[in-house]
Scaffold this motif. Structure first.
Motif, mmCIF file in Angstrom:
data_model
loop_
_atom_site.group_PDB
_atom_site.id
_atom_site.type_symbol
_atom_site.label_atom_id
_atom_site.label_comp_id
_atom_site.label_asym_id
_atom_site.label_seq_id
_atom_site.Cartn_x
_atom_site.Cartn_y
_atom_site.Cartn_z
ATOM 1 N N GLN A 77 0.841 -1.206 0.000
ATOM 2 C CA GLN A 77 0.000 0.000 0.000
ATOM 3 C C GLN A 77 0.877 1.259 0.000
ATOM 4 O O GLN A 77 0.549 2.248 -0.644
ATOM 5 N N ARG A 81 1.948 1.794 -3.453
ATOM 6 C CA ARG A 81 0.807 2.287 -4.205
ATOM 7 C C ARG A 81 0.576 3.784 -3.921
ATOM 8 O O ARG A 81 0.304 4.565 -4.830
ATOM 9 N N ASN A 82 0.720 4.175 -2.657
ATOM 10 C CA ASN A 82 0.538 5.587 -2.311
ATOM 11 C C ASN A 82 1.571 6.464 -3.023
ATOM 12 O O ASN A 82 1.270 7.580 -3.438
ATOM 13 N N LYS A 124 3.013 5.709 -5.880
ATOM 14 C CA LYS A 124 2.579 5.705 -7.289
ATOM 15 C C LYS A 124 1.451 6.719 -7.504
ATOM 16 O O LYS A 124 1.484 7.520 -8.443
ATOM 17 N N HIS A 125 0.456 6.684 -6.632
ATOM 18 C CA HIS A 125 -0.680 7.605 -6.787
ATOM 19 C C HIS A 125 -0.213 9.062 -6.712
ATOM 20 O O HIS A 125 -0.717 9.922 -7.437
ATOM 21 N N ASP A 127 2.050 9.732 -10.030
ATOM 22 C CA ASP A 127 1.428 9.444 -11.332
ATOM 23 C C ASP A 127 -0.075 9.352 -11.137
ATOM 24 O O ASP A 127 -0.681 8.290 -11.294
ATOM 25 N N PRO A 128 -0.695 10.475 -10.788
ATOM 26 C CA PRO A 128 -2.104 10.430 -10.355
ATOM 27 C C PRO A 128 -3.063 9.890 -11.415
ATOM 28 O O PRO A 128 -4.110 9.347 -11.058
ATOM 29 N N ASP A 129 -2.711 10.012 -12.690
ATOM 30 C CA ASP A 129 -3.611 9.489 -13.721
ATOM 31 C C ASP A 129 -3.244 8.069 -14.156
ATOM 32 O O ASP A 129 -3.829 7.540 -15.108
ATOM 33 N N ASN A 130 -2.253 7.483 -13.482
ATOM 34 C CA ASN A 130 -1.873 6.100 -13.764
ATOM 35 C C ASN A 130 -1.558 5.884 -15.249
ATOM 36 O O ASN A 130 -2.069 4.970 -15.881
ATOM 37 N N TRP A 178 -3.677 -1.004 -9.275
ATOM 38 C CA TRP A 178 -3.869 0.401 -8.922
ATOM 39 C C TRP A 178 -4.659 0.533 -7.626
ATOM 40 O O TRP A 178 -4.361 1.361 -6.776
ATOM 41 N N ALA A 202 2.055 12.157 0.394
ATOM 42 C CA ALA A 202 1.317 10.906 0.226
ATOM 43 C C ALA A 202 1.460 10.003 1.446
ATOM 44 O O ALA A 202 0.520 9.324 1.834
#
Lengths: 460, 460
Positions: free
Chosen positions: A437, A440-441, A443-444, A447-450, A460, B445
Motif C-alpha cells: 500500500q 501504491r501511495n 505511485k498515486h 502518477d495520479p492518472d496512472n 492500482w 502521500a
C-alpha cells in the motif's frame, strides 16, 4: 483493462514526430512482446525518441489524453514489463544511444537510456575501465535501471541498486528532473535515484544514467570445476562467501543446462553440476584467491578444476554461461519458458535448491537451472509446451511453491528480473499489504492518472 | 511554526506509558538539542519506547491529535534533525537496544533502532564479523539510517545506503511495515528500504534494522603519513582511488586538527597535513596494497610513513581521528561549530579543498578540516564565538560559497550529515525544484498530516 488510445493523440504524435511515430502492426507487435509468456494486444503506436526532449514531448501529449506510456529499450525483459496491458503507446529509446561523457578519473560514465551494457563497455575499454552488471541479454541501461538488474558479477560489484549514481527522468507530467549528482555519496534528501531503480517504468521514463565504473583488474583468471552433486557445488559456494573471499563471479550450472549448451555452442563440457568462477585483483591476490577456492572445492569433491587464463578462453566460458537460456529454449523446439528468480540468504541456499530440484524432477517437465549462487539467487527455467495447459499450470504451481519456500527462508520472489505482470501476487505475499500500500501511495502521488506503465508491480 | 501539543494527548501518553512518558523540563531540553547551532523550544513530552509496539502506540496517539513526532536515538545529529521546530513529542528509542538476531553464516544482524554502532560491533565480534559504518559519534543505528550516515570506512564498504538490507518502520498512521527481506538482492517492487534510509524521520520511525556484516579481515594494518601540503595529501589519495587500490580507510587531517588532537589526547603527532590509512585483506594483499600506497605517497613528498600494526596502536590512531571534532571544539572554549559536509567527484577534490582553505584562512575564523577524502567528502568546522553575529554570518557565508563550489563541480551539499534544518535551501539549489517537489509529493502521500518530524529536509 484496456483503455482506448484516442485517435487525436495518435494524430498529434504523428504530426510532432513524423515517421518516428509508427502505427504499423509489425512495429507495434515487436514492441508489445518481451521474453515473457503473456499474449497481450500491442500498443497503439510506437514513438522512436532521439532525445530527452522527445520523451518529454511524448509523455506530455499522452498525459493530456490520460493515455498509458510504456518505455521500450531492447525488449529483453522476462516478466511482461513492456506489455501494453492497458493499451497506450510505446516509447522506444533505442535511438538514444549516445555515451554522453566518460569521466575516467572519477570512474563514472553518463549515457542515454538506450545504450546497451555491451556498448558501455565498448566505449570505455580504452580507458582501462569496465561496467560489471551483466544480465543475460545485451539489455539497455535504461531497462536495467527499470528492473534493478544484476547478473554474474553482482556477488562482488553489486547490482544496479549499487551502481547507479544519478538519473535523469521524465516524470508523469512530462517534466525533466535529475535525481542526483556525480558525488560518490550523498545525504541530500530522499533517495529518488534508488526509488526509480526497480520501479519498472511506473514512476517515470529514465532518459539518462550516470553509472559507477571500475578499473579493469590487473589480473583476471577464470575456472570451471565439476562436482558430484548440486549440493557439493552449493556448499563450496557458501564457504567461499562466508570466509570472505572477494570472488568476482561464482555461477552454478546444472547438468541439464550443460547438455543444452554443449548442443547449442558445440562444446564438450562435462555434463555434471559445475561452478564457473572468476577472480579479479593483482596477480598475487588472484593466485591466492584461486588457491583457497580450489582447496575448498576439493574438500567437497570438486574435480577437473580447469583454468582459463587467456581472454579467449574466458570469453568462450562466459559466452556458454550467457547462452544457457537460449540453448535451453532450443533444446525443446517450440517451447516457452517459465523462469523463476528467487533469492535467499546464503545459509538457506542448499536447502532451497535441493527441495526445488526434487519437485522439478518429480514434475516431469523439462527444466534447466542456473544460479548466481554467490548471491543466493538462482533461476529454474521450465520448458513448457505452449499448447499444454497442464504443463503451464504445473510450472506455475512449482514456481509458486518455490516462492513460498524462499519467503519462508526470509528471501525474495525476485532477485533481479522484477515483478512485472508475473509476480504481482508474490509481491503481496512477500512485502505484506502495508508495504505494498505504501508503494501504491507513492505511485498515486507521482502518477495520479496512472499513465506510467500501468498495471505492473501492483494493481492500482 | 510551532503547533500546540494538546493537553489531552500528553494525558493519554502518560496514562498509557506511565513514568516512561516525561514532561520534566530537563528531559525535554535534553531531547530538544543536538550538535547543531540552533536554539529551538524543546518537545512537549518525551516517550521512552521499549518496543515497536510502544512506538506504534505513541505514533497512533500523536496521529489522532495531528501532533508532530520526532524520533530520538543518541542526539548526535549535526543539522538540527531532532529539534522540535513545530512542537510535538519526542520518541526516545535508546531503550530499544536489543540485538535481535545474529546470522553469522549470512553476514547479517538484526537490531532494534536504539542499538549503537559500537554495541553492534561488541555483539558480533566473537563471530569474527564487523559492521564498518562509523560516523564520529557512537550514534544509534536508527539515527544512522535516518541520516544515511557513513564515516571513515565508506571508501571501501559504502554507506548506510549500501549496508541496510531491510527495515521495520512505523508509518505516519502508526502501522508497522517491513521494507525488505534478508536476501542480498531483490527486484521486488519499489525500494522502500532506500527511501527510508536518509529520510530523517520524515516518513516514519525506524524500529528495526537488518544490516550487512563483513568478515573481520585476516590482516589489518594502519599507517599515518605526513605531507608537505594538503594538495600533496589529496593528490596521493586521488591516485590511490583511481588505480583501484581497495584501501579500507583514507582520512585527511589538517594541521589545525592535529594541533587540537595533540592537546586533547596528549599526543605528539607532527602538525602538518596527514593521511591516516588502513588496509584490510590477506597478509599478502595488505602488504601489497601498503607498498603501492607508500610508493605513491613518496612520489608526492609524503614522509614519516609510520605503521601501526598492533590493535592498540591502531585504536590510538583512530581514536585520535574520531576525537578530532571534540578536540577542535575544546581548542576554543565556549565556541560553537558550524560544520560543512560537501562531497565532490574525486577529480575535483583538490580544487575544491584548496579554494575552500584559501577562503577559510582569509576569514580569520578558527577552523579545522578533516576529510573522508577517498570519497571526495570533507568537513570544515568553523569554531565561532556564539556571541558574535559577524562570525556566525561569515561562517554561514563560507559554507554557502563552499556548497556552490561543490555543486558547480557536480557534487553534493551533504555527503553524510543530512539536510535537517540547516541545508534546506542548499537542497533546492542542488536537486532543483522539480526533484524537491517530487520528494514533497512523496511526503504528502505518506504523511498527509505532516506529523513525522515536520519542517526538516524541505518546507511543506
Amino acid at each position: 483493462m484496456q483503455r482506448v488510445t484516442p485517435e487525436s493523440l495518435v494524430d498529434a504524435l504523428k504530426s510532432h514526430f513524423g515517421d518516428r511515430c509508427s502505427t504499423a502492426l509489425a512495429v507495434r507487435e515487436q514492441h508489445g512482446k518481451d521474453e515473457s509468456i503473456f499474449d497481450v494486444p500491442p500498443p497503439s503506436a510506437v514513438v522512436f525518441a532521439e532525445s530527452t526532449k522527445d520523451v518529454a514531448a511524448a509523455v506530455q501529449m499522452a498525459a493530456k489524453h490520460q493515455t498509458p506510456v510504456i518505455p521500450f529499450g531492447t525488449g529483453s525483459s522476462l516478466e511482461g514489463h513492456l506489455l501494453a496491458v492497458q493499451g497506450g503507446i510505446s516509447i522506444d529509446v533505442s535511438r538514444m544511444n549516445k555515451v554522453l561523457s566518460i569521466n575516467a578519473e572519477d570512474l563514472t560514465v553518463t549515457v542515454q537510456a538506450g545504450v546497451t551494457r555491451k556498448a558501455v563497455n565498448e566505449a570505455i575499454k580504452n580507458e582501462g575501465l569496465f561496467f560489471p552488471i551483466d544480465p543475460g541479454a545485451d539489455a539497455s541501461i535504461g531497462g536495467m535501471v527499470a528492473t534493478r538488474a544484476s547478473g554474474t558479477n553482482a556477488v562482488r560489484y553489486g547490482t544496479m541498486r549499487e551502481n547507479v549514481l544519478a538519473l535523469e527522468v521524465v516524470t508523469a507530467s512530462g517534466e525533466i528532473i535529475r535525481t542526483g549528482t556525480r558525488a560518490k555519496k550523498s545525504s541530500a534528501g530522499y533517495d529518488l535515484t534508488r526509488l526509480m531503480v526497480g520501479s519498472e517504468g511506473t514512476l517515470g521514463v529514465v532518459t539518462e544514467i550516470t553509472l559507477k565504473l571500475y578499473p579493469l583488474p590487473e589480473a583476471i583468471s577464470a575456472a570451471v570445476c565439476s562436482f558430484p552433486s548440486i549440493e557439493a557445488a552449493v556448499r563450496t559456494t557458501i564457504q567461499i562467501i562466508q570466509i570472505g573471499i572477494p570472488i568476482a563471479r561464482v555461477e552454478l550450472i546444472d547438468a541439464n543446462s550443460i547438455r543444452a549448451v554443449n548442443a547449442y555452442s558445440k562444446l564438450d563440457l562435462n555434463p555434471s553440476p559445475m561452478l564457473l568462477m572468476e577472480f579479479h585483483g593483482s596477480p598475487a591476490s588472484v593466485k591466492e584467491q584461486a588457491e583457497l577456492v580450489q582447496d575448498i572445492a576439493t574438500e567437497f569433491g570438486g574435480t577437473a578444476f580447469d583454468w582459463a587464463s587467456t581472454p579467449e578462453a574466458r570469453t568462450k566460458l562466459w559466452t556458454a554461461r550467457h547462452n544457457a537460456y537460449f540453448a535451453a529454449v532450443q533444446s525443446r523446439p517450440g517451447c516457452r519458458v517459465i523462469t523463476t528468480d528467487t533469492c535467499v540468504p546464503i545459509s538457506r541456499l542448499a536447502d532451497c535448491l535441493l527441495e526445488t530440484i526434487y519437485e522439478a524432477d518429480a514434475s516431469g517437465i523439462p527444466y534447466f537451472l542456473v544460479g548466481h549462487v554467490g548471491d543466493g539467487n538462482f533461476h529454474v527455467g521450465y520448458l513448457i509446451d505452449p499448447a499444454s495447459k497442464l504443463e503451464h499450470d504445473t510450472a506455475e504451481a512449482l514456481n509458486h511453491q518455490l516462492v513460498k519456500r524462499a519467503l519462508a527462508m526470509d528471501g525474495t520472489c525476485t532477485g533481479e528480473h522484477g515483478v512485472g505482470l508475473h509476480k504481482m501476487g508474490f509481491l503481496v505475499e512477500e512485502a505484506g499489504t502495508g508495504a505494498v500500500q505504501m508503494m501504491r501511495n507513492i505511485k498515486h502521488a507521482l502518477d495520479p492518472d496512472n499513465i506510467m506503465n500501468p498495471g505492473k508491480i501492483f494493481t492500482w
